[in-house]
Design a protein around this motif. Structure first.
Motif, PDB file in Angstrom:
ATOM      1  N   CYS A   1       7.806 -36.280 -44.684  1.00 39.62           N
ATOM      2  CA  CYS A   1       6.447 -36.812 -44.592  1.00 39.62           C
ATOM      3  C   CYS A   1       5.447 -35.913 -45.303  1.00 39.62           C
ATOM      4  CB  CYS A   1       6.060 -36.998 -43.133  1.00 39.62           C
ATOM      5  SG  CYS A   1       6.918 -38.383 -42.368  1.00 39.62           S
ATOM      6  N   ASP A   2       5.733 -34.601 -45.335  1.00 37.18           N
ATOM      7  CA  ASP A   2       4.832 -33.688 -46.042  1.00 37.18           C
ATOM      8  C   ASP A   2       4.808 -33.997 -47.535  1.00 37.18           C
ATOM      9  OD1 ASP A   2       4.265 -32.411 -43.664  1.00 37.18           O
ATOM     10  OD2 ASP A   2       5.770 -30.838 -43.957  1.00 37.18           O
ATOM     11  N   THR A   3       5.941 -34.408 -48.105  1.00 37.42           N
ATOM     12  CA  THR A   3       5.963 -34.728 -49.525  1.00 37.42           C
ATOM     13  C   THR A   3       5.135 -35.983 -49.806  1.00 37.42           C
ATOM     14  OG1 THR A   3       8.006 -36.041 -49.373  1.00 37.42           O
ATOM     15  CG2 THR A   3       8.246 -33.689 -49.806  1.00 37.42           C
ATOM     16  N   TYR A   4       5.234 -36.994 -48.933  1.00 30.47           N
ATOM     17  CA  TYR A   4       4.419 -38.190 -49.113  1.00 30.47           C
ATOM     18  C   TYR A   4       2.937 -37.856 -48.929  1.00 30.47           C
ATOM     19  CZ  TYR A   4       8.106 -41.668 -49.588  1.00 30.47           C
ATOM     20  OH  TYR A   4       9.153 -42.424 -50.069  1.00 30.47           O
ATOM     21  N   ALA A   5       2.626 -37.008 -47.963  1.00 29.55           N
ATOM     22  CA  ALA A   5       1.234 -36.626 -47.747  1.00 29.55           C
ATOM     23  C   ALA A   5       0.682 -35.898 -48.963  1.00 29.55           C
ATOM     24  CB  ALA A   5       1.122 -35.745 -46.502  1.00 29.55           C
ATOM     25  N   ALA A   6       1.488 -35.010 -49.572  1.00 25.65           N
ATOM     26  CA  ALA A   6       1.040 -34.287 -50.761  1.00 25.65           C
ATOM     27  C   ALA A   6       0.795 -35.251 -51.913  1.00 25.65           C
ATOM     28  CB  ALA A   6       2.074 -33.230 -51.150  1.00 25.65           C
ATOM     29  N   ALA A   7       1.703 -36.218 -52.099  1.00 26.44           N
ATOM     30  CA  ALA A   7       1.549 -37.184 -53.183  1.00 26.44           C
ATOM     31  C   ALA A   7       0.305 -38.036 -52.987  1.00 26.44           C
ATOM     32  CB  ALA A   7       2.790 -38.063 -53.276  1.00 26.44           C
ATOM     33  N   LEU A   8       0.041 -38.469 -51.760  1.00 24.63           N
ATOM     34  CA  LEU A   8      -1.130 -39.303 -51.487  1.00 24.63           C
ATOM     35  C   LEU A   8      -2.425 -38.497 -51.555  1.00 24.63           C
ATOM     36  CD1 LEU A   8       0.334 -41.444 -48.585  1.00 24.63           C
ATOM     37  CD2 LEU A   8      -0.393 -42.313 -50.813  1.00 24.63           C
ATOM     38  N   THR A   9      -2.382 -37.256 -51.096  1.00 26.76           N
ATOM     39  CA  THR A   9      -3.567 -36.407 -51.164  1.00 26.76           C
ATOM     40  C   THR A   9      -4.000 -36.197 -52.607  1.00 26.76           C
ATOM     41  OG1 THR A   9      -2.968 -35.285 -49.098  1.00 26.76           O
ATOM     42  CG2 THR A   9      -4.501 -34.144 -50.555  1.00 26.76           C
ATOM     43  N   ALA A  10      -3.014 -36.081 -53.509  1.00 24.73           N
ATOM     44  CA  ALA A  10      -3.332 -35.914 -54.929  1.00 24.73           C
ATOM     45  C   ALA A  10      -4.019 -37.144 -55.505  1.00 24.73           C
ATOM     46  CB  ALA A  10      -2.054 -35.615 -55.711  1.00 24.73           C
ATOM     47  N   GLN A  11      -3.906 -38.287 -54.828  1.00 21.38           N
ATOM     48  CA  GLN A  11      -4.572 -39.526 -55.264  1.00 21.38           C
ATOM     49  C   GLN A  11      -5.934 -39.688 -54.606  1.00 21.38           C
ATOM     50  OE1 GLN A  11      -2.685 -40.542 -57.695  1.00 21.38           O
ATOM     51  NE2 GLN A  11      -1.125 -39.127 -56.873  1.00 21.38           N
ATOM     52  N   GLY A  12      -6.386 -38.664 -53.878  1.00 17.54           N
ATOM     53  CA  GLY A  12      -7.702 -38.702 -53.270  1.00 17.54           C
ATOM     54  C   GLY A  12      -7.733 -39.225 -51.848  1.00 17.54           C
ATOM     55  N   LEU A  13      -6.554 -39.453 -51.235  1.00 15.32           N
ATOM     56  CA  LEU A  13      -6.498 -39.934 -49.863  1.00 15.32           C
ATOM     57  C   LEU A  13      -6.403 -38.758 -48.895  1.00 15.32           C
ATOM     58  CD1 LEU A  13      -5.571 -42.451 -51.588  1.00 15.32           C
ATOM     59  CD2 LEU A  13      -4.349 -43.189 -49.545  1.00 15.32           C
ATOM     60  N   ALA A  14      -6.681 -39.037 -47.631  1.00 16.01           N
ATOM     61  CA  ALA A  14      -6.520 -38.045 -46.568  1.00 16.01           C
ATOM     62  C   ALA A  14      -5.652 -38.666 -45.480  1.00 16.01           C
ATOM     63  CB  ALA A  14      -7.875 -37.628 -46.002  1.00 16.01           C
ATOM     64  N   PRO A  15      -4.339 -38.756 -45.723  1.00 18.69           N
ATOM     65  CA  PRO A  15      -3.474 -39.472 -44.781  1.00 18.69           C
ATOM     66  C   PRO A  15      -3.391 -38.778 -43.421  1.00 18.69           C
ATOM     67  CG  PRO A  15      -2.166 -38.299 -46.417  1.00 18.69           C
ATOM     68  CD  PRO A  15      -3.588 -38.218 -46.876  1.00 18.69           C
ATOM     69  N   GLN A  16      -3.392 -39.594 -42.384  1.00 14.87           N
ATOM     70  CA  GLN A  16      -3.198 -39.124 -41.013  1.00 14.87           C
ATOM     71  C   GLN A  16      -1.709 -38.987 -40.751  1.00 14.87           C
ATOM     72  OE1 GLN A  16      -4.636 -41.981 -38.197  1.00 14.87           O
ATOM     73  NE2 GLN A  16      -3.797 -40.930 -36.401  1.00 14.87           N
ATOM     74  N   MET A  17      -1.292 -37.947 -40.033  1.00 19.00           N
ATOM     75  CA  MET A  17       0.114 -37.718 -39.730  1.00 19.00           C
ATOM     76  C   MET A  17       0.384 -38.073 -38.265  1.00 19.00           C
ATOM     77  SD  MET A  17       1.188 -36.630 -42.664  1.00 19.00           S
ATOM     78  CE  MET A  17       2.742 -35.785 -42.468  1.00 19.00           C
ATOM     79  N   ILE A  18       1.424 -38.870 -38.034  1.00 21.49           N
ATOM     80  CA  ILE A  18       1.781 -39.317 -36.688  1.00 21.49           C
ATOM     81  C   ILE A  18       3.240 -38.952 -36.440  1.00 21.49           C
ATOM     82  CG2 ILE A  18       2.045 -41.303 -35.145  1.00 21.49           C
ATOM     83  CD1 ILE A  18      -0.166 -42.688 -36.740  1.00 21.49           C
TER      84      ILE A  18
END
Length: 293
Positions: free
Chosen positions: A259-276
């Motif tokens: 999930c950290d890899t997906y969060a890093a990829a999405l953060t690079a697109q300007g998102l701030a994903p919530q982790m559950i």
């Protein structure tokens, strides 16, 4: 220890069970007796092996999500069609021989156009909505088959599945790329590969063989090659599923490090994903299902 009921998450390769008192887990047990190792007649014995020490003399409710309800599982639990609430399919009750077991297997969800299905993830989605009934956005559930799920007004509106995790495993373990990969990670290489794949997803197959060539000609390290492989595949997934995350509220359900890899990829697109946390979402969903069944 006197549990009120038993919660079970039955996957393809593993199964987890919790002895529950209300919404509180008292104990947890795990085994490798996943759906893929069992025939339909084997499930009850596998369950008893896992939870034998928790059983009272009288019947106890056992609420199961996941692959026990698949066509090859214990008993098929029909899919509910989206758009619908994640728990709209209800449950089936397989016949059991041990009178102490009162088993309920939860149904999955299906989407007719484009065709897609899920089993187990709907329970995690129900768990998220049990904790946050007003959630409106997209849930990303990384795994062997990653789910992207649009949720609004308490319903699953649509979803798509990407085989990124399975493709990574096949390439890393069975393709020519396996010779150049090793354990370890390179954050910068992952980020660059995500950007490359999103910019030109049609070049994915060419870029994949480039990992092998770079290892042979330029000494590309095993950890860097592994991070680049993951980045290329996740970047191609994000490019294909851009409508599911662009400008959306996104929450990721799962466990580190995937999930950290997906969060890093999405953060690079300007998102701030919530982790559950995946286990908490599963237990919350199973608890909500137990209250209704």
């Amino acid at each position: 220890m006197t549990p009120d009921w038993i919660a079970v998450d039955w996957g393809t390769s593993q199964v987890r069970a919790w002895a529950m008192h209300g919404d509180t887990p008292l104990a947890v047990a795990r085994s490798d007796a996943g759906m893929g190792t069992l025939s339909p007649g084997d499930f009850e014995a596998a369950l008893l092996t896992l939870v034998q020490d928790w059983l009272p003399d009288s019947p106890i409710a056992v609420v199961i999500c996941g692959m026990a309800g698949a066509r090859q599982g214990w008993q098929e639990a029909p899919y509910a069609s989206v758009p619908c609430a994640p728990d709209a399919g209800g449950c089936v009750r397989p016949q059991v021989h041990d009178p102490r077991l009162d088993v309920r297997i939860l149904a999955g969800l299906k989407q007719d156009r484009p065709a897609d299905v899920m089993r187990g993830e709907e329970t995690q989605i129900a768990g998220v909505l049990a904790q946050d009934p007003r959630f409106d956005g997209v849930l990303c559930l990384p795994g062997t088959h990653t789910k992207w799920v649009q949720v609004s007004a308490g319903e699953v509106v649509s979803f798509r599945t990407s085989m990124t995790g399975e493709i990574f495993a096949l390439l890393a373990n069975q393709s020519v790329l396996r010779h150049g990969l090793s354990d370890g990670w390179d954050d910068a290489a992952f980020a660059d590969a995500v950007a490359e794949a999103m910019a030109r997803p049609e070049a994915l197959a060419v870029r994949l063989f480039g990992l092998r060539a770079e290892g042979l000609l330029h000494g590309l390290s095993g950890p860097t090659a592994r991070a680049r492989l993951s980045g290329l595949l996740i970047g191609a997934e994000l490019a294909a599923l851009r409508p599911y995350w662009l400008g959306q509220r996104v929450a990721i359900i799962g466990d580190a490090p995937l999930c950290d890899t997906y969060a890093a990829a999405l953060t690079a697109q300007g998102l701030a994903p919530q982790m559950i946390d995946a286990s908490k979402a599963t237990l919350s969903g199973l608890t909500a299902a137990h209250a209704k069944t």
